[in-house]
Design a protein around this motif. Sequence first.
Motif, PDB file in Angstrom:
ATOM      1  N   HIS A  10       8.203 -12.422  -2.744  1.00  0.00           N
ATOM      2  CA  HIS A  10       8.838 -10.956  -3.030  1.00  0.00           C
ATOM      3  C   HIS A  10       7.541 -10.047  -3.384  1.00  0.00           C
ATOM      4  CE1 HIS A  10       9.146 -11.838  -7.398  1.00  0.00           C
ATOM      5  NE2 HIS A  10       9.030 -10.490  -7.511  1.00  0.00           N
ATOM      6  N   VAL A  11       7.762  -8.730  -3.082  1.00  0.00           N
ATOM      7  CA  VAL A  11       6.873  -7.660  -3.347  1.00  0.00           C
ATOM      8  C   VAL A  11       7.478  -6.969  -4.722  1.00  0.00           C
ATOM      9  CG1 VAL A  11       5.741  -5.588  -2.935  1.00  0.00           C
ATOM     10  CG2 VAL A  11       5.794  -7.553  -1.224  1.00  0.00           C
ATOM     11  N   HIS A  12       6.693  -6.968  -5.697  1.00  0.00           N
ATOM     12  CA  HIS A  12       7.143  -6.036  -6.901  1.00  0.00           C
ATOM     13  C   HIS A  12       6.553  -4.821  -6.904  1.00  0.00           C
ATOM     14  CE1 HIS A  12       7.721  -5.747 -11.315  1.00  0.00           C
ATOM     15  NE2 HIS A  12       6.468  -5.297 -11.318  1.00  0.00           N
ATOM     16  N   CYS A  13       7.269  -3.692  -7.028  1.00  0.00           N
ATOM     17  CA  CYS A  13       6.523  -2.377  -7.111  1.00  0.00           C
ATOM     18  C   CYS A  13       7.100  -1.611  -8.453  1.00  0.00           C
ATOM     19  CB  CYS A  13       6.747  -1.581  -5.868  1.00  0.00           C
ATOM     20  SG  CYS A  13       6.126  -2.058  -4.431  1.00  0.00           S
ATOM     21  N   ALA A  14       6.179  -1.286  -9.492  1.00  0.00           N
ATOM     22  CA  ALA A  14       6.634  -0.669 -10.727  1.00  0.00           C
ATOM     23  C   ALA A  14       5.552   0.744 -11.002  1.00  0.00           C
ATOM     24  CB  ALA A  14       6.504  -1.719 -11.816  1.00  0.00           C
ATOM     25  N   TRP A  15       6.700   1.432 -11.437  1.00  0.00           N
ATOM     26  CA  TRP A  15       5.921   2.822 -11.909  1.00  0.00           C
ATOM     27  C   TRP A  15       5.641   2.918 -13.271  1.00  0.00           C
ATOM     28  CZ3 TRP A  15       8.060   1.815  -7.570  1.00  0.00           C
ATOM     29  CH2 TRP A  15       7.742   2.377  -6.450  1.00  0.00           C
ATOM     30  N   PRO A  16       4.488   3.479 -13.749  1.00  0.00           N
ATOM     31  CA  PRO A  16       4.214   3.663 -15.195  1.00  0.00           C
ATOM     32  C   PRO A  16       5.219   4.227 -16.064  1.00  0.00           C
ATOM     33  CG  PRO A  16       3.217   5.442 -13.866  1.00  0.00           C
ATOM     34  CD  PRO A  16       3.923   4.823 -12.899  1.00  0.00           C
ATOM     35  N   ARG A  17       5.095   3.761 -17.310  1.00  0.00           N
ATOM     36  CA  ARG A  17       5.876   4.151 -18.275  1.00  0.00           C
ATOM     37  C   ARG A  17       5.748   5.498 -18.773  1.00  0.00           C
ATOM     38  NH1 ARG A  17       8.442  -0.550 -20.454  1.00  0.00           N
ATOM     39  NH2 ARG A  17       7.251  -2.286 -19.599  1.00  0.00           N
ATOM     40  N   SER A  46       0.884  -1.131   0.040  1.00  0.00           N
ATOM     41  CA  SER A  46      -0.010   0.024  -0.034  1.00  0.00           C
ATOM     42  C   SER A  46       0.911   1.178   0.051  1.00  0.00           C
ATOM     43  CB  SER A  46      -0.812   0.009   1.367  1.00  0.00           C
ATOM     44  OG  SER A  46      -1.187   0.981   1.822  1.00  0.00           O
ATOM     45  N   ALA A  47       1.907   1.292   0.616  1.00  0.00           N
ATOM     46  CA  ALA A  47       3.080   2.237   0.801  1.00  0.00           C
ATOM     47  C   ALA A  47       3.463   2.493  -0.702  1.00  0.00           C
ATOM     48  CB  ALA A  47       4.022   1.996   1.859  1.00  0.00           C
ATOM     49  N   CYS A  48       3.649   1.518  -1.499  1.00  0.00           N
ATOM     50  CA  CYS A  48       4.385   1.448  -2.598  1.00  0.00           C
ATOM     51  C   CYS A  48       3.107   2.315  -3.705  1.00  0.00           C
ATOM     52  CB  CYS A  48       4.348   0.230  -3.445  1.00  0.00           C
ATOM     53  SG  CYS A  48       6.383  -0.400  -3.190  1.00  0.00           S
ATOM     54  N   ARG A  49       1.668   1.904  -3.426  1.00  0.00           N
ATOM     55  CA  ARG A  49       1.015   2.728  -4.294  1.00  0.00           C
ATOM     56  C   ARG A  49       1.078   4.055  -4.052  1.00  0.00           C
ATOM     57  NH1 ARG A  49      -2.053  -2.062  -2.516  1.00  0.00           N
ATOM     58  NH2 ARG A  49      -1.878  -3.666  -4.265  1.00  0.00           N
ATOM     59  N   THR A  50       0.905   4.272  -2.651  1.00  0.00           N
ATOM     60  CA  THR A  50       0.857   5.680  -2.204  1.00  0.00           C
ATOM     61  C   THR A  50       1.884   6.411  -2.778  1.00  0.00           C
ATOM     62  OG1 THR A  50       0.048   5.181  -0.067  1.00  0.00           O
ATOM     63  CG2 THR A  50       0.843   7.322  -0.180  1.00  0.00           C
ATOM     64  N   LEU A  51       3.180   5.831  -2.814  1.00  0.00           N
ATOM     65  CA  LEU A  51       4.344   6.604  -3.766  1.00  0.00           C
ATOM     66  C   LEU A  51       4.504   6.712  -5.071  1.00  0.00           C
ATOM     67  CD1 LEU A  51       6.990   5.085  -1.036  1.00  0.00           C
ATOM     68  CD2 LEU A  51       6.121   7.570  -1.383  1.00  0.00           C
ATOM     69  N   GLY A  52       3.146   6.058  -5.770  1.00  0.00           N
ATOM     70  CA  GLY A  52       2.892   6.240  -7.218  1.00  0.00           C
ATOM     71  C   GLY A  52       3.013   4.958  -7.927  1.00  0.00           C
ATOM     72  N   ALA A  53       3.453   3.834  -7.507  1.00  0.00           N
ATOM     73  CA  ALA A  53       3.492   2.710  -8.050  1.00  0.00           C
ATOM     74  C   ALA A  53       2.069   2.127  -8.648  1.00  0.00           C
ATOM     75  CB  ALA A  53       3.925   1.427  -7.293  1.00  0.00           C
ATOM     76  N   THR A  54       1.749   1.906 -10.151  1.00  0.00           N
ATOM     77  CA  THR A  54       0.746   1.477 -10.581  1.00  0.00           C
ATOM     78  C   THR A  54       0.620   0.072 -10.905  1.00  0.00           C
ATOM     79  OG1 THR A  54       1.777   1.826 -12.478  1.00  0.00           O
ATOM     80  CG2 THR A  54       0.344   3.744 -11.684  1.00  0.00           C
ATOM     81  N   GLU A  55       1.755  -0.991 -10.600  1.00  0.00           N
ATOM     82  CA  GLU A  55       1.741  -2.325 -10.492  1.00  0.00           C
ATOM     83  C   GLU A  55       2.449  -2.762  -9.510  1.00  0.00           C
ATOM     84  OE1 GLU A  55       3.168  -4.724 -14.613  1.00  0.00           O
ATOM     85  OE2 GLU A  55       4.818  -4.242 -13.186  1.00  0.00           O
ATOM     86  N   VAL A  56       1.728  -3.279  -8.605  1.00  0.00           N
ATOM     87  CA  VAL A  56       2.127  -3.907  -7.333  1.00  0.00           C
ATOM     88  C   VAL A  56       1.851  -5.256  -6.922  1.00  0.00           C
ATOM     89  CG1 VAL A  56       2.201  -3.311  -4.839  1.00  0.00           C
ATOM     90  CG2 VAL A  56       2.009  -1.516  -6.344  1.00  0.00           C
TER      91      VAL A  56
END
Length: 342
Positions: free
Chosen positions: A335-342, A314-324
């Motif tokens: 593992h947890v995968h956090c990715a930001w939009p292209r 949830s913190a990753c999403r708050t920080l802008g990640a769109t693929e968690v």
Amino acid sequence: MSTIATRTAGAARLTAAVLALAALIGTELASGGAAGVPAPAPAGAAVQARAADAAWPVLKAGARGTEVTALQHLLTARGHSLTVDGAFGPATTAAVKAFQRAQRLTADGIVGPATWSRLAPTLREGGRGPAVKALQSLLKARGQAVTVDGTFSAAVTAKVKAFQRTRGLAADGIAGQRTWAALLDAGSGAPFGDRAAVARQILRTGGISLATAHPGGRHAGSTARQNVIDTANGKGALTSPWSDKPHRRVALDPRMLDALLKLRTRHGYRVSVSEIAGGDHSPTSRHYAGLAFDISHIDGRHVGDGTPHRSLMSACRTLGATEVLGPGNAGHGRHVHCAWPR
Ligand SMILES: [Zn+2]
């Protein structure tokens, strides 16, 4: 694709050993500076000024860093006796709760916008005391050369103006709410877009461990730690040639780097990063675009072994990640995968 779940048990043990080593290295870096990382380069033309869109950070027990130092100075200014050490421990929680009760706020010990806006006074030239020290600590952390002496001199006014210009704020030299929020909203201490400065800060921050090998030991040039060191040195990060052939250098995305730092400095998690641009993923993975990281350990335990991975996701999403992705998603049980939009 998963980086770890598809590996053998032997490789998983190797990964654990590597991460334990990385944790040791991280501890040394925290006290001794980043070995092999050059002095900060001056901000270049590529550095963008961020518009005045700063948000107050949310700090709670376990957080550490300059924002906590500033918080402690501000609480001291309100008469709470505290050791200013940059670590949000029980004494800081108690002082925050006492302040919140006095302000008729919810006394939960968590410092969010309502608490910050009451704590941060408007300061101008001639001001003195611990609140000025809070301001000076933040200015210093954001690259402005000031002495933390509690005196708002003409030199401090000049530094406030210089900082305000880097954030697109009116450069009046007065520290009001928007200036405080902007000063507090920079976990990296770097102007947005300065990926090398954020990478250096990640290497200096204790509690962020970066893997120094991949499962199987191949492709040492594309490990998480080497990715961040290369970025700190102004180079691109290497991808791994498993699925991304041939491997190449990519610029790590500053949103992703900033978020990795803030998982530690703002959200208080100790994390181990197993992969950034390297590793074995599908050819179209955002890892190979410099937009993703994988977290294998949270607060010293492996993801899946009773870790607070849901709140970290949830913190990753708050920080802008769109693929968690994490436990519960195919291939991400460990593992947890956090990715930001292209
Ligand atoms: Zn991943």
